[in-house]
Design a protein around this motif. Structure first.
Motif, PDB file in Angstrom:
ATOM      1  N   UNK A   1      19.545 -27.161 -26.069  1.00 29.70           N
ATOM      2  CA  UNK A   1      20.766 -27.865 -25.958  1.00 29.70           C
ATOM      3  C   UNK A   1      20.912 -28.681 -27.691  1.00 29.70           C
ATOM      4  N   UNK A   2      20.516 -29.688 -27.853  1.00 27.73           N
ATOM      5  CA  UNK A   2      20.846 -30.695 -29.145  1.00 27.73           C
ATOM      6  C   UNK A   2      20.049 -29.568 -30.421  1.00 27.73           C
ATOM      7  N   UNK A   3      19.078 -28.307 -30.556  1.00 25.31           N
ATOM      8  CA  UNK A   3      18.039 -27.786 -31.184  1.00 25.31           C
ATOM      9  C   UNK A   3      19.898 -26.807 -31.648  1.00 25.31           C
ATOM     10  N   UNK A   4      20.827 -26.740 -31.247  1.00 27.58           N
ATOM     11  CA  UNK A   4      21.887 -25.497 -30.736  1.00 27.58           C
ATOM     12  C   UNK A   4      22.611 -26.835 -31.931  1.00 27.58           C
TER      13      UNK A   4
ATOM     14  N   UNK B   1      23.874 -25.776 -35.556  1.00 30.63           N
ATOM     15  CA  UNK B   1      25.591 -25.500 -36.673  1.00 30.63           C
ATOM     16  C   UNK B   1      25.850 -26.943 -36.764  1.00 30.63           C
ATOM     17  N   UNK B   2      25.933 -28.229 -36.657  1.00 33.32           N
ATOM     18  CA  UNK B   2      26.171 -29.169 -37.392  1.00 33.32           C
ATOM     19  C   UNK B   2      25.392 -28.905 -39.043  1.00 33.32           C
ATOM     20  N   UNK B   3      24.165 -28.625 -39.008  1.00 29.18           N
ATOM     21  CA  UNK B   3      23.986 -28.995 -40.314  1.00 29.18           C
ATOM     22  C   UNK B   3      24.346 -27.490 -41.257  1.00 29.18           C
ATOM     23  N   UNK B   4      25.037 -26.748 -41.102  1.00 28.76           N
ATOM     24  CA  UNK B   4      24.951 -24.773 -41.472  1.00 28.76           C
ATOM     25  C   UNK B   4      26.543 -26.077 -43.131  1.00 28.76           C
ATOM     26  N   UNK B   5      27.278 -26.503 -42.466  1.00 26.27           N
ATOM     27  CA  UNK B   5      27.864 -27.436 -42.966  1.00 26.27           C
ATOM     28  C   UNK B   5      27.367 -28.860 -43.598  1.00 26.27           C
TER      29      UNK B   5
ATOM     30  N   UNK C   1      15.461 -23.864 -35.469  1.00 30.27           N
ATOM     31  CA  UNK C   1      17.347 -22.920 -36.085  1.00 30.27           C
ATOM     32  C   UNK C   1      17.474 -23.462 -37.443  1.00 30.27           C
ATOM     33  N   UNK C   2      17.208 -24.381 -38.409  1.00 35.20           N
ATOM     34  CA  UNK C   2      17.177 -24.473 -39.180  1.00 35.20           C
ATOM     35  C   UNK C   2      17.057 -23.300 -40.104  1.00 35.20           C
ATOM     36  N   UNK C   3      15.920 -22.310 -39.386  1.00 30.77           N
ATOM     37  CA  UNK C   3      15.548 -20.852 -40.225  1.00 30.77           C
ATOM     38  C   UNK C   3      16.132 -19.993 -39.733  1.00 30.77           C
ATOM     39  N   UNK C   4      16.352 -20.315 -38.292  1.00 26.06           N
ATOM     40  CA  UNK C   4      17.399 -19.110 -38.348  1.00 26.06           C
ATOM     41  C   UNK C   4      19.287 -19.042 -38.597  1.00 26.06           C
ATOM     42  N   UNK C   5      19.806 -19.897 -38.767  1.00 25.75           N
ATOM     43  CA  UNK C   5      20.930 -19.962 -39.621  1.00 25.75           C
ATOM     44  C   UNK C   5      20.576 -19.778 -41.085  1.00 25.75           C
ATOM     45  N   UNK C   6      20.074 -20.316 -41.907  1.00 24.77           N
ATOM     46  CA  UNK C   6      19.360 -20.191 -42.959  1.00 24.77           C
ATOM     47  C   UNK C   6      20.033 -18.172 -43.553  1.00 24.77           C
ATOM     48  N   UNK C   7      19.305 -17.711 -42.160  1.00 21.77           N
ATOM     49  CA  UNK C   7      19.241 -16.758 -42.302  1.00 21.77           C
ATOM     50  C   UNK C   7      21.037 -15.660 -41.408  1.00 21.77           C
ATOM     51  N   UNK C   8      21.150 -16.399 -41.208  1.00 19.73           N
ATOM     52  CA  UNK C   8      22.855 -16.215 -40.472  1.00 19.73           C
ATOM     53  C   UNK C   8      23.770 -15.571 -41.260  1.00 19.73           C
ATOM     54  N   UNK C   9      24.046 -14.876 -41.140  1.00 18.07           N
ATOM     55  CA  UNK C   9      25.073 -14.033 -42.157  1.00 18.07           C
ATOM     56  C   UNK C   9      26.519 -14.746 -41.852  1.00 18.07           C
ATOM     57  N   UNK C  10      27.412 -15.529 -42.480  1.00 20.76           N
ATOM     58  CA  UNK C  10      28.762 -16.206 -41.776  1.00 20.76           C
ATOM     59  C   UNK C  10      29.470 -14.319 -42.228  1.00 20.76           C
ATOM     60  N   UNK C  11      29.131 -13.465 -42.481  1.00 22.30           N
ATOM     61  CA  UNK C  11      29.857 -12.282 -43.193  1.00 22.30           C
ATOM     62  C   UNK C  11      30.717 -11.723 -40.875  1.00 22.30           C
ATOM     63  N   UNK C  12      29.634 -12.250 -40.226  1.00 22.15           N
ATOM     64  CA  UNK C  12      30.371 -11.569 -38.955  1.00 22.15           C
ATOM     65  C   UNK C  12      31.408 -12.308 -37.934  1.00 22.15           C
ATOM     66  N   UNK C  13      31.045 -14.269 -38.534  1.00 21.40           N
ATOM     67  CA  UNK C  13      31.747 -14.822 -37.589  1.00 21.40           C
ATOM     68  C   UNK C  13      33.433 -14.362 -38.844  1.00 21.40           C
TER      69      UNK C  13
END
Length: 272
Positions: free
Chosen positions: A87-90, A94-98, A158-170
């Protein structure tokens, strides 16, 4: 039919990997074999008969300590740590995406515990709990001590996951009228689910076999690693090997269950 010639580096890596596997699984094989000693068997080869005597002896509290209780405590503690870590890692991912003020300092503060000796953290938490009038226990102080070990790994993953996650899907989901919550539940969460399962596995396994950070924080009741350590000082029978076999098999079952969950999520995502 021509075959591509193997490079020198390939053979060096193959030799290293072979030695690694032997070093890792050789001792486990010896423990597995010796755990099936006969009732009159000892701690070394050769085997003096073959039996399940020492596995039955495992559950006799008067002989080897509270194995069942320590296993239950480690299992519950591992599950608690796993849930909090996921939960905390997720949320951190999400928080560090901004970008926000103090993000860099907060990141380094979160992972700083990885470079601090585990026994120092354990000692510090135990002393603080005693000073404020709380008795250290495996479900309070030990929980916090384990989280100082598991959370940095979970956050880094989770940082590594979101660094590769494209915001285009959202963006596509929002263009189709989805709310932020619907976008997260139906788009983001299914895509990162395998990574979350991996974070959960990290959290559980790191907690399940943690010794140093539990030593001063578990209170009057041992977790499984502490119980095993106590057995090494006062048990001189193959029951110790039987315990090693049981815990190793359990660890492999956890890994297989996790891989099965990841494959199941991958298949569901492919069908969708």
């Amino acid at each position: 039919m021509s075959h591509e010639k193997r490079s020198f580096e390939f053979y060096v890596l193959a030799v290293f990997f072979t030695l690694f596997v032997l070093f890792l699984y050789g001792p486990l094989s010896a423990i597995l074999i010796l755990s099936f000693q006969g009732p009159e068997g000892g701690l070394t080869f050769p085997l003096n008969g073959v039996s399940l005597h020492w596995f039955a002896n495992l559950f006799e509290r008067q002989a080897v300590g509270d194995f069942g209780g320590s296993f239950r405590r480690s299992l519950v503690l591992g599950v608690m740590v796993m849930i909090v870590t996921v939960v905390v890692s997720l949320l951190a991912g999400l928080a560090f995406r901004r970008n926000f003020r103090g993000a860099t300092a907060l990141f380094y503060l979160a992972v700083a515990s990885l470079v601090v000796p585990s026994i120092i953290i354990s000692l510090g938490i135990g002393v603080v709990f005693q000073q404020i009038g709380f008795r250290p226990a495996w479900y309070t102080s030990a929980l916090g001590a384990h989280l100082t070990w598991t959370l940095p790994f979970g956050v880094l993953i989770m940082f590594a996951v979101f660094n590769r996650f494209s915001p285009a899907y959202e963006e596509a989901a929002r263009d189709l009228g989805a709310t932020s919550w619907q976008t997260f539940v139906h788009v983001v969460l299914p895509m990162i689910a395998p990574s979350l399962i991996g974070v959960g596995l990290f959290g559980f396994t790191l907690s399940y076999d943690e010794f140093a950070r539990t030593l001063m924080t578990s209170g009057t009741f041992n977790t499984l690693p502490l119980e095993i350590y106590g057995m090494t000082t006062n048990v001189t029978t193959p029951v110790l090997y039987a315990l090693g076999t049981v815990t190793t098999v359990f660890s492999f079952l956890v890994i297989l269950a996790t891989l099965g969950a990841i494959l199941h999520v991958g298949r569901r995502r492919a069908r969708a």
